[in-house]
Enzyme design. Structure first.
Site, mmCIF file in Angstrom:
data_model
loop_
_atom_site.group_PDB
_atom_site.id
_atom_site.type_symbol
_atom_site.label_atom_id
_atom_site.label_comp_id
_atom_site.label_asym_id
_atom_site.label_seq_id
_atom_site.Cartn_x
_atom_site.Cartn_y
_atom_site.Cartn_z
ATOM 1 N N SER A 10 0.848 -1.186 0.000
ATOM 2 C CA SER A 10 0.000 0.000 0.000
ATOM 3 C C SER A 10 0.883 1.235 0.000
ATOM 4 O O SER A 10 1.584 1.520 0.982
ATOM 5 C CB SER A 10 -0.915 0.008 1.226
ATOM 6 N N HIS A 35 -0.786 -0.979 -4.637
ATOM 7 C CA HIS A 35 -2.106 -0.641 -4.109
ATOM 8 C C HIS A 35 -2.155 0.840 -3.766
ATOM 9 O O HIS A 35 -1.310 1.350 -3.022
ATOM 10 C CB HIS A 35 -2.402 -1.481 -2.862
ATOM 11 N N ASP A 37 -4.512 3.748 -2.130
ATOM 12 C CA ASP A 37 -5.674 4.048 -1.294
ATOM 13 C C ASP A 37 -6.140 5.472 -1.578
ATOM 14 O O ASP A 37 -5.440 6.439 -1.258
ATOM 15 C CB ASP A 37 -5.312 3.914 0.189
ATOM 16 N N MET A 39 -8.771 8.341 -0.794
ATOM 17 C CA MET A 39 -9.716 8.769 0.239
ATOM 18 C C MET A 39 -10.107 10.218 0.007
ATOM 19 O O MET A 39 -9.277 11.036 -0.385
ATOM 20 C CB MET A 39 -9.085 8.622 1.627
ATOM 21 N N HIS A 68 -8.080 1.606 -4.940
ATOM 22 C CA HIS A 68 -9.158 1.342 -3.974
ATOM 23 C C HIS A 68 -9.835 2.677 -3.681
ATOM 24 O O HIS A 68 -9.278 3.517 -2.978
ATOM 25 C CB HIS A 68 -8.543 0.711 -2.723
ATOM 26 N N MET A 70 -12.030 4.786 -1.845
ATOM 27 C CA MET A 70 -12.780 5.017 -0.607
ATOM 28 C C MET A 70 -13.387 6.407 -0.682
ATOM 29 O O MET A 70 -13.033 7.326 0.064
ATOM 30 C CB MET A 70 -11.844 4.877 0.603
ATOM 31 N N MET A 139 -12.451 -5.585 3.811
ATOM 32 C CA MET A 139 -11.665 -4.771 4.729
ATOM 33 C C MET A 139 -11.502 -5.497 6.059
ATOM 34 O O MET A 139 -12.475 -6.013 6.619
ATOM 35 C CB MET A 139 -12.338 -3.422 4.959
ATOM 36 N N ASP A 178 -7.427 -6.019 3.029
ATOM 37 C CA ASP A 178 -6.727 -4.757 3.262
ATOM 38 C C ASP A 178 -6.932 -4.349 4.713
ATOM 39 O O ASP A 178 -8.054 -4.135 5.151
ATOM 40 C CB ASP A 178 -7.293 -3.688 2.324
#
Length: 223
Positions: A10, A35, A37, A39, A68, A70, A139, A178
């Site tokens: 990540s 990966h 993330d 957000m 990913h 979010m 998750m 994750d």
């Protein structure tokens, strides 16, 4: 079907002042996926990175980039991430009003489509959507911050999902995990049926090369 183990560092936990080198090292040291993330400070209580960073790292690695999302309203950003170079895009069940439409849009952009479930989101969402997915991300922490502790109830949830997929002609669908995965619990995670293993602090806090080797070994031997 037995899926190949894939280690996905990540990048949220890497050194952003040296991002190009960190990305290159992930590939050089044996990672399988990068990966990312994403957000938005709305769906989750943090703000991280967006398509511009994905576009910036794309030329520096041949590894697949796993975005990913979010974020709220992910449909509005699928094209942006696909154009930036994403290979995998996953969205949260909790924010998608029309999951079939969203997953189909990801596939139309020639990206692998993933559905994400938070720790207490019912598995029924995954059961109903699995036929439209390439992978399902469960998750094992509440999303929003790196460095959280692994929620052990993930293990039973993952086993149930893997059994469902294998029993319903969906064994090709991979399971990603994750949150809080480290050397001391990765064997349990893999035994539960996950094969795409996201780890941030579990890899970047030590020597990255050794950490990836140790993670892969622990996934098999538990040591």
């Amino acid at each position: 079907m037995t899926h190949q183990l894939k280690i996905a560092p990540s990048l949220l936990s890497c050194d952003f002042s040296n991002l190009e080198t960190e990305v290159k090292n992930c590939e050089r040291f044996g990672a399988d996926i990068l990966h990312v993330d994403v957000m938005d400070g709305h769906f989750v209580p943090n703000i991280t990175i967006g398509p511009l960073i994905v576009k910036a790292i794309r030329p520096h690695s041949s590894l697949p980039i796993d975005c990913h999302l979010m974020i709220s309203n992910p449909d509005n950003y699928i094209d942006d991430f696909a154009d930036a170079g994403a290979d995998y895009i996953s969205v949260h069940a909790e924010v998608c009003n029309h999951l079939h439409r969203t997953l189909s849009k990801i596939k139309e952009r020639n990206c692998k489509a993933g559905l994400v479930l938070n720790p207490i989101t019912p598995l029924q969402y995954a059961f109903d959507a699995a036929e439209y997915c390439d992978f399902i991300l469960l998750m094992s922490v509440n999303p929003g911050f790196g460095g959280q502790s692994f929620i052990s109830s993930f293990l039973d949830k993952c086993k149930t999902l893997r059994d469902y997929l294998d029993s319903n002609g969906l064994s090709h669908v991979e399971i990603e995990v994750d949150g809080g995965v480290k050397i001391d619990n990765i064997k349990q995670v893999v035994d539960a049926g996950a094969n795409m293993i996201v780890s941030g602090s579990g890899l970047f806090k030590g020597n990255l090369e050794q950490s990836i080797k140790d993670m892969k070994l622990a996934a098999i031997s538990g040591q």
